[in-house]
Design an enzyme around this catalytic site. Sequence first.
Site, PDB file in Angstrom:
ATOM      1  N   CYS A  16      30.179 -86.718  -6.193  1.00 12.98           N
ATOM      2  CA  CYS A  16      30.318 -85.547  -6.696  1.00 12.98           C
ATOM      3  C   CYS A  16      31.559 -84.798  -6.968  1.00 12.98           C
ATOM      4  CB  CYS A  16      29.560 -84.715  -5.687  1.00 12.98           C
ATOM      5  SG  CYS A  16      27.726 -84.827  -5.310  1.00 12.98           S
TER       6      CYS A  16
ATOM      7  N   CYS B 264      30.096 -90.350  -0.326  1.00 10.10           N
ATOM      8  CA  CYS B 264      29.196 -91.368  -0.610  1.00 10.10           C
ATOM      9  C   CYS B 264      29.426 -91.684  -2.136  1.00 10.10           C
ATOM     10  CB  CYS B 264      27.804 -90.967  -0.474  1.00 10.10           C
ATOM     11  SG  CYS B 264      26.970 -90.253  -1.816  1.00 10.10           S
TER      12      CYS B 264
ATOM     13  N   ARG C  38      22.112 -73.609  -4.023  1.00  3.97           N
ATOM     14  CA  ARG C  38      23.488 -73.653  -5.160  1.00  3.97           C
ATOM     15  C   ARG C  38      22.764 -72.738  -6.231  1.00  3.97           C
ATOM     16  NH1 ARG C  38      23.978 -79.523  -7.098  1.00  3.97           N
ATOM     17  NH2 ARG C  38      24.592 -80.027  -5.125  1.00  3.97           N
TER      18      ARG C  38
ATOM     19  N   LYS D 209      19.079 -86.207 -13.267  1.00  2.00           N
ATOM     20  CA  LYS D 209      19.723 -85.041 -13.541  1.00  2.00           C
ATOM     21  C   LYS D 209      20.514 -85.112 -15.006  1.00  2.00           C
ATOM     22  CE  LYS D 209      23.490 -86.483 -10.496  1.00  2.00           C
ATOM     23  NZ  LYS D 209      23.929 -86.272  -9.228  1.00  2.00           N
TER      24      LYS D 209
ATOM     25  N   LYS E 131      23.863 -83.441 -16.863  1.00  6.49           N
ATOM     26  CA  LYS E 131      25.023 -82.578 -16.708  1.00  6.49           C
ATOM     27  C   LYS E 131      25.635 -82.415 -18.255  1.00  6.49           C
ATOM     28  CE  LYS E 131      25.829 -83.790 -11.870  1.00  6.49           C
ATOM     29  NZ  LYS E 131      26.919 -84.360 -11.022  1.00  6.49           N
TER      30      LYS E 131
ATOM     31  N   CYS F  57      25.548 -82.794   3.842  1.00  8.79           N
ATOM     32  CA  CYS F  57      25.126 -83.566   2.884  1.00  8.79           C
ATOM     33  C   CYS F  57      24.305 -84.837   3.445  1.00  8.79           C
ATOM     34  CB  CYS F  57      26.032 -84.076   2.100  1.00  8.79           C
ATOM     35  SG  CYS F  57      25.196 -85.081   0.660  1.00  8.79           S
TER      36      CYS F  57
ATOM     37  N   ARG G  49      21.687 -79.296 -15.362  1.00 14.23           N
ATOM     38  CA  ARG G  49      22.456 -78.578 -14.188  1.00 14.23           C
ATOM     39  C   ARG G  49      23.118 -77.433 -14.742  1.00 14.23           C
ATOM     40  NH1 ARG G  49      22.511 -81.676  -9.577  1.00 14.23           N
ATOM     41  NH2 ARG G  49      20.497 -82.885  -9.392  1.00 14.23           N
TER      42      ARG G  49
ATOM     43  N   CYS H 185      34.485 -83.800  -1.960  1.00 11.30           N
ATOM     44  CA  CYS H 185      33.014 -83.269  -1.834  1.00 11.30           C
ATOM     45  C   CYS H 185      32.731 -82.684  -0.639  1.00 11.30           C
ATOM     46  CB  CYS H 185      32.027 -84.170  -2.415  1.00 11.30           C
ATOM     47  SG  CYS H 185      31.840 -85.549  -1.107  1.00 11.30           S
TER      48      CYS H 185
HETATM   49  S1  SF4 Z   1      29.478 -87.330  -3.201  1.00 11.71           S
HETATM   50 FE1  SF4 Z   1      27.786 -87.993  -1.777  1.00 11.71          FE
HETATM   51  S2  SF4 Z   1      28.454 -87.458   0.265  1.00 11.71           S
HETATM   52 FE2  SF4 Z   1      29.594 -86.233  -1.271  1.00 11.71          FE
HETATM   53  S3  SF4 Z   1      28.404 -84.323  -1.429  1.00 11.71           S
HETATM   54 FE3  SF4 Z   1      27.737 -85.681  -3.403  1.00 11.71          FE
HETATM   55  S4  SF4 Z   1      25.944 -86.899  -2.157  1.00 11.71           S
HETATM   56 FE4  SF4 Z   1      27.083 -85.829  -0.662  1.00 11.71          FE
END
Ligand code: SF4
Length: 1459
Positions: free
Chosen positions: A1363, A1359, A959, A1093, A1095, A1320, A1028, A1314
């Site tokens: 993100c 998940c 990244r 983290k 942000k 991931c 970040r 995401c």
């Molecule tokens: S929300 Fe969870 S699954 Fe989606 S990119 Fe972020 S860490 Fe990975």
Amino acid sequence: MPSNSFSTVARIAYIASEILVDSLPPLPLTSEFRSSFTSVSRSSRRRPNLITVPHGGDPAATLLRANGDALTSFTALSNSQTIAKLVLRLAESASTPLVLHIALLNDLSDVLLLRTVVPYFLLSTNSQQAHDNALLASKLARSQKKAVVHAFFTTGSDIAVELPEEDILNLLFDEKKLVNGQNGYTNGANGHSNGQSNGINGHSNGVNGHTNGANGVDSPEDVEDDAAALQLFKAYEAAALNTLKAVRRPIRPLTSTGATEPSTVIFTLGKASFEATVDGVSFVDVTLLSPLLASRILAAIPLTATSVIVLEQVQNWSLKWTPLYLEVVSALQQRNPATRPVVHSGILGNSTDISQVDVLKLLQKACKTTSPSRLQLGSFSTENNDASQGHHVPKHELSYTKLLAHLFRDRLDIANSPNLIPAQGDLATSPEFALGRVRGQIDERARLLSAVRDLLQTGNVDGETHSLLSKWVLAKDDSIKSRSLGLDIVEKLQTLDQSALVQRVLALKSHFPSASRWIIGSDAWSYDLGSSGLHHVIASGLNINILILDTLPYSQRNSADPTRRKHDVGLYAMNHGDVYVASVAIYSSYAQVLQALIEADKFDGPSVILAYLPYENEDAPALNILKETKLAVDAGYWPLYRWDPSKEVQGKEPFTLDSDAVKNDLQAFLDRQNHLSQLVRSKPQLATELVSSLGETVKEIRKKKALQSYNDLLTNLDAPPLTILYASDGGNAEKVAKRLSNRAQARGLSVTLATMDSISLDSLKQEEFVAFITSTAGQGEPPQNGRQFFKALNAAIGRETNLLPNLRFSVFGMGDSHYWPRPEDAHYYNKPGKDLDARLEKLGGTRVAGLGLGDDQDADGYQTGYKSWEPQLWKVLGVDSIEVTETEPEPITNEHIKAASNYLRGTILEGLEDNTTGALAPSDGQLTKFHGIYQQDDRDIRDERLAQGVEPAFAFMIRVRMPGGVCTPEQWLTMDQIADEHGSGTFKITTRQTFQFHGVIKRHLKPAIQDINRVLLDTLAACGDVNRNVVCSSIPTMSKLHAQVHQFAVSVSQHLVPRTTAYHEIWLDKKLVAGEALKDFEPLYGEFYLPRKFKVAIAVPPTNDVDVFANDLGFIAIVDDKGELAGFNVTVGGGMGVTHGNKKTYPRTGDLIGFCTPEQGKFVAEKVMLTQRDNGNRADRKNARVKYTIDRMGLDVFKAEVEKRLGYALQPARPFTFDRNVDDFGWSTGEDGRHHFMMFIENGRIQDETGKEFKSGLREIAKIHKGAFRLTTNQHLLISDIPTEDLPQIKQILFKYKMDNLSQSGLRLSSSACVAFPTCGLAMAESERYLPLLVDKVEKICEENGLRNDTIVMRMTGCPNGCARPYVAEIAFVGKAPGTYLMLLGGGYYGQRLNKIYRETVTEPEILDILKPMIKRYALERNDGEHFGDWTIRAGYIAATTSGKEWYDRMGGEGEYAQ
Ligand code: SF4
Ligand SMILES: Cc1cc2nc3c(=O)[nH]c(=O)nc-3n(C[C@H](O)[C@H](O)[C@H](O)COP(=O)(O)O)c2cc1C
């Protein structure tokens, strides 16, 4: 259970047979048999070997190999191609136990051809008959060892009553229960012996109450049947009798109804579903067409009959006489000519609409003529039975054909294009036809060349034309020049005298351009290579390209015919010599496909491109194709390569391997595909290197293992042994197991700690005392590193009972009793632990301590259950009284790793040099995050690799740190290049406004980071427990303000960046000046960095595109009266991450704490960060973000601490208004007159796809663009600062690549997902690859309700980390397990309010069921300007969330909408 004809036949075929061969219908149809087989397999104890034959393949060849006593059932939908192949070769299988179940749509013409090659032919016209005849056919084939055709009409609605499986098996296998099963001499089912071969159906016919002559009464005449036919018939009767006894329904070869002394007898062969009672007429329905005895036919034609009409459903019959007609006429030859009736032949059409009047008309017509003539009854459609007639190109295949069209445009000539079918017939799609066509075209072009040469020689043309003609001769093979010269030549020639020679040239003018000629075919060609048209094309030496699409999914590779090996067409073609060969897969490497197609076109000779496109049916989602492709490519099943013999001539390497994974697994690939000779010939050095390095790796691992065992042996010689086996996905169970191991060692036990999958059952037998710890994944599934072990246990349960007599065991299971909250899902709770406990006991093990269960829902999480389980262990091991004096080693946490890392160095450098693994050491994996690098593995292929015994496909995500998301065109071009050279070929715009690359393998890490650095960007602190990437608003209509805000973002980022030199040292090879002497110093972070983290976001009202409230720290730009930047309102405490089931975690929106000036801003950022550094929770990472610190300390205390550190108080917050958080798509112009275009890029993925070549398009723009590219936090792209003079050119490129298309629905434009799978490591469900498919469906609902252009913010993450900021969306989905999501509603339209959980588990059908009525209501009931999130609250679906802490309150819907 009642069933329709398809499923009932499929069920019997499945239960009755040992081998099932299913011939697939032409695409887009899918095999109805196959789906029925799948559903039968769920309940049946039978497991036949299922083989599929692709459409176009030769099913007879497969059937020929199946012989012996095993019953083979063949299933197919009738079509001329399949039947033709069977007719040619089936006679050889006539004396084998074989049943061919052929499904018919409406015509018997094709299937009747089979009558000549098999002894038995049965016909069923309804579902019940199909059921009974399928049984009868199976019985007959099995007992007589003969081939039986069972043709049946597919019926829509009528259903059959089915025989239970046990009865079917009794009928088919239990010979003792049969009555005279083998001798063909049977007792009547009606209880009396009839002494003759009949008796199956000696009862009254229900239609008009008389005894049925055809079935119950012997022929009154002295008729001689053919002896062989009679023998076969008797066997039929025996089998039919047995079937009748089982099903308790009559089974008749011919069924008569109507008049007993008829003057006319009407025979029907086909679906005669009409009921007509006509005086003097009897109807005879034929079910057994072979063997059809003359005596049976005559018995059905009483002597009173003067006329016989034979109606057959054979609309497409091409011969003069129809089959049943011939049988009837020939039977009547045995009758005295004086009493012989006239026989008429007729075609039976659609019988559903036949009335009595139609039958009367038929009789009248028949009366009018005494000579045999063909009559008709019923309506006739122009459609026919043959499913292969349609010239449909399946939609997935379009991805290749569109690419061809795109590349070669007007030059493209698909020699067997389906478009030729209407004019040239079905044959036009065969390779032989195509070859003929191409030959013709090549000959014509040769004639044009000779005509042009003649014209040049005669000299009768002017100088200019002469020059054009000579140029064409030289450039005739150049795709561009040949076309343009051709056009000029034709124009010139048309103005000249039309001499014969000129006319000759003009007549052939269409051949001036050099064409790119292609033949497209399926992998069916790969079976019989030698005899197929493909061989002729390859051998022809002509300049022609062949594209072969292989659609067999990798996961079904074993269901193809095992005996008929599909030949490796690539190898075949390579061995042929001068042939270009490539193996490609568009869903694996788009660029490689492009390259191969272009090279094939250029190659002067035949080219063969093998293209992988695995899909089962047309509805197969692209996601499945992608996954299947990855598996196939990764496993070496479908290697990607190119073989270009023309390179050899130039002294270059002709063979190029394009798939990395094949190299890893080279040995297996070479063995399997027999490519060794090819490879060694082309790359001897590569082959030896790889093979020997593989050997080294194995040696190294063995050496390490041996050393480890030796050490273990020495240290543990005396202590009692304890083996701890664990299975864990997320690390909890692993942590518990490690802790148990430490505590056991502290008690003097000799401990072995391992994952369950690392031990075999054989080794387990040797173990004395084992503690098992397993968590629960998926829906009651064992975790990944325990699956093989569980499988082995399950298999052993069936085989043995006392496998583990010496084992003493105890199990601790870990789960979450609320993970699947519905009552019916309660059994998923801690299932692996419970199953394991029960199975070990069943296998003879002794449970020494009761099953322990840890539940995330308990007050202390899983610790609650654990605390009472562990002491039991110590007790049985006799160490409970041992006082543990030494403190047990503390588990290693991220805090330890950071502190011990020497300012983020760890052993990363050493790890990069270790080429025995694609991974880094686990602690280094934590450290590289601070360098902007995440270790990942391709999860689509993880299981498959595990099964193959190779390590996961490790690769890294990189990244970039790019404050404010602004980059130059030069930087863009470098990113584009990095993706191609070091990554997966694509790159992504992230929700933090930066670039992310996936699939970078270890040895490419350093070069990639160096390339990033070369264009003055870096990756430092893009991830990890640091500040970040700082994001800022990207809607620059107020140009000056945005420039200032962007500058502010850069300065905050710069101010908070870690100072360690490790980054430069490791990645950029910059050595520390004075060796070890100069120590790093982190003035802001210290050696522990932050607890989690951090942000920062900067918003410019009225847009909240950055979702400022979702960040730990937010700045909201405030403009003074003069339009100048006055400063920023400050927010703190926003954050998205949550852990499923852990109510101590929750999302939170930031709180306003005051106002600061632009100059104060970066110091405010610093002090907020330091307050968090010193107060954040370092003991629990799940509780460490600023949001929890604030809720623990109290907002006022937190603010006071910040102000104390600043040395002044923040000013009161100033008024501001937000009205949106979605991007402003399309064109806008700034105050400085420069132009900006906001482009929609779905989920930020920059890639080339067929019809959407955004990556190439943006590259073209970057080459000429003088302004900037701005990335948005919604993952879209602003091409910004375009000067007016450049507008036309940029617009033209946008148009060319369809990048200016903004016609997407409002829902799509505001959706965001995401990355999730496959890269991931935390993903629990799909996100980026699935959301677009879900949007397709939800946008339809919006459209139906007139909401196409309305914006509803819908987001998805794989998940709960969140993100893509799902917790502030109006509708959100958060992954729980594959295909299952949390559903949330009620978020604020511009990110000001959190949403709330509406449903805890939803799958797609449930999502659509929920949204359909909801969106409809919204369309009808909303107030003016009311947004969806607000409305769902007003409409009473969900309660509003006013603060993070009360996020769980009232979750699950309100009132009647409660879960
Ligand atoms: S929300 Fe969870 S699954 Fe989606 S990119 Fe972020 S860490 Fe990975
Ligand atoms: C994707 C996923 C699925 C889960 N499914 C279940 C389940 O079906 N039954 C259950 O009892 N617990 C389930 N859990 C809860 C976990 O088993 C529990 O949180 C455990 O502590 C995780 O341990 P681990 O980190 O070692 O994998 C699930 C957790 C996750 C993340």
